[in-house]
Design an enzyme around this catalytic site. Structure first.
Site, PDB file in Angstrom:
ATOM      1  N   MET A  30      31.023 -57.513  25.507  1.00 55.56           N
ATOM      2  CA  MET A  30      30.334 -58.137  26.642  1.00 55.56           C
ATOM      3  C   MET A  30      31.301 -58.309  27.808  1.00 55.56           C
ATOM      4  SD  MET A  30      27.438 -60.603  25.154  1.00 55.56           S
ATOM      5  CE  MET A  30      28.454 -62.006  24.778  1.00 55.56           C
ATOM      6  N   GLY A  31      32.442 -57.597  27.769  1.00 54.91           N
ATOM      7  CA  GLY A  31      33.384 -57.681  28.881  1.00 54.91           C
ATOM      8  C   GLY A  31      34.221 -58.944  28.839  1.00 54.91           C
ATOM      9  N   GLU A  35      43.010 -59.528  24.595  1.00 56.73           N
ATOM     10  CA  GLU A  35      43.764 -58.692  23.645  1.00 56.73           C
ATOM     11  C   GLU A  35      42.987 -58.420  22.355  1.00 56.73           C
ATOM     12  OE1 GLU A  35      46.600 -56.871  23.500  1.00 56.73           O
ATOM     13  OE2 GLU A  35      46.744 -57.159  25.660  1.00 56.73           O
ATOM     14  N   HIS A  37      39.731 -57.799  22.080  1.00 54.99           N
ATOM     15  CA  HIS A  37      38.918 -56.610  22.362  1.00 54.99           C
ATOM     16  C   HIS A  37      39.800 -55.361  22.403  1.00 54.99           C
ATOM     17  CE1 HIS A  37      36.483 -59.784  24.627  1.00 54.99           C
ATOM     18  NE2 HIS A  37      35.609 -59.316  23.762  1.00 54.99           N
ATOM     19  N   LYS A 149      36.249 -61.697  13.620  1.00 51.12           N
ATOM     20  CA  LYS A 149      36.028 -62.987  14.290  1.00 51.12           C
ATOM     21  C   LYS A 149      34.551 -63.388  14.216  1.00 51.12           C
ATOM     22  CE  LYS A 149      36.449 -66.080  17.845  1.00 51.12           C
ATOM     23  NZ  LYS A 149      35.173 -66.008  18.473  1.00 51.12           N
ATOM     24  N   ASP A 150      33.668 -62.390  14.383  1.00 46.10           N
ATOM     25  CA  ASP A 150      32.226 -62.637  14.295  1.00 46.10           C
ATOM     26  C   ASP A 150      31.739 -62.102  12.948  1.00 46.10           C
ATOM     27  OD1 ASP A 150      31.526 -63.649  17.146  1.00 46.10           O
ATOM     28  OD2 ASP A 150      32.822 -61.917  17.453  1.00 46.10           O
ATOM     29  N   ARG A 187      35.460 -67.410  25.570  1.00 47.69           N
ATOM     30  CA  ARG A 187      35.081 -68.793  25.898  1.00 47.69           C
ATOM     31  C   ARG A 187      36.285 -69.734  25.953  1.00 47.69           C
ATOM     32  NH1 ARG A 187      30.176 -67.195  22.724  1.00 47.69           N
ATOM     33  NH2 ARG A 187      28.482 -67.218  24.241  1.00 47.69           N
TER      34      ARG A 187
END
Ligand code: AMP
Length: 280
Positions: A30-31, A35, A37, A149-150, A187
């Site tokens: 989602m942009g 690091e 990503h 992470k997810d 976030r």
């Protein structure tokens, strides 16, 4: 590096690459890239001839009271980061391109998506599976990389791929953390220094559970009690859930089988909602 915004252009380019025998790796994001990503893009670049990064703040995975409007958008610097991490193509469509007026088709996994995140975010995974299925159809990658992470997202997507007979391989990348243990997240930028210090307890609680398992404790209720106790010492931290679940099905488990279970935590740190998990 090419940047494309239209579905037709992306499909045409991917078709052309495939006809030349290239292995295509997809990294959906989602942009507001960090690091974490970039580690996914680098991992994809090790296996792929062409890495496609999608950048799309997907409206359908945000609930009505969530932070869609204030989600950070910074395409310019994201493009530089994608290039430096080894992406060959960035696909950054508009919301209208993917969900034109009258759009009405959704993909929903109905079991793994229900607990944990699914409780407080009941439409979230429907949005995730819908956008990921669309991206798989547009890019038709050989493999796609998602972050541990997810963890629930990975489990839901693997189930969707299996149930709907997608031929894409799902690769899971480890969670990248700051040196003090905080999992990188778009976030985190909303945290003040004080809040960030309090947020570190999520990882400390997870590590404590892992070390208890390593010392022979396998009862999940004891692991949860200890983690809850640690989290409870922090005034700004409000627990949404602390669970020990099977990493494939997300079902709660009573006794940990090392490697098969995760502890997953979601918590508010004041107004910022954070999630983290660890493989036990
Ligand atoms: P997002 O842009 O938040 O949707 O995340 C895009 C991808 O990056 C997802 O597969 C996430 O799981 C992954 N990701 C997010 N944060 C991290 C991290 N700290 N380490 C590894 N992967 C991450």
């Amino acid at each position: 590096m090419q940047t494309l915004t239209s579905v037709f252009e992306m499909q045409t380019l991917a078709e052309d690459l495939r006809s030349k025998g290239q292995i295509i790796g997809l990294v959906p994001t989602m942009g507001a890239l960090h690091e974490g990503h970039l580690s996914l893009i680098r991992l994809a670049a090790e296996r792929a001839d062409t890495v496609v990064v999608s950048i799309f703040v997907n409206p359908t995975q945000f609930g009505p009271n969530e932070d869609f409007a204030r989600y950070p958008r910074e395409l310019g610097s994201d493009l530089d980061k994608c290039l430096s991490a080894g992406a060959a193509v960035v696909f950054a469509p508009s919301a209208d391109e993917l969900y034109p007026k009258g759009y009405s088709t959704y993909v929903q996994e109905e079991y793994i998506s229900k607990p944990l995140e699914g409780v407080s975010r009941p439409t979230h995974f429907r949005g995730v599976t819908t956008i990921v299925a669309k991206l798989f159809n547009i890019v038709r990658p050989d493999f796609a990389v998602f972050g541990q992470k997810d963890a629930q997202q990975v489990a839901v997507i693997k189930k969707m791929v299996n149930d709907l007979h997608f031929t894409v391989d799902i690769v899971t990348a480890p969670t990248l953390r700051d040196p003090d243990g905080l999992a990188l997240s778009s976030r985190n930028r909303h945290l003040t220094n004080t809040q960030r210090q309090e947020a570190l307890v999520l990882h400390r609680a997870l590590q404590k559970a892992k070390s208890m398992v390593e010392s022979g404790e396998c009862r999940s209720d004891r692991l949860i009690a200890e983690a809850t106790h640690l989290l409870g010492e922090h005034r700004r931290v409000r627990i949404i859930y602390t669970s020990v679940v099977d990493r494939c099905t997300m079902e709660p488990i009573r006794d940990v089988i090392p490697g098969k279970a995760i502890m997953a935590i979601a918590a508010w740190v004041d107004e910022v909602r954070l999630i983290d998990n660890i493989i036990l």
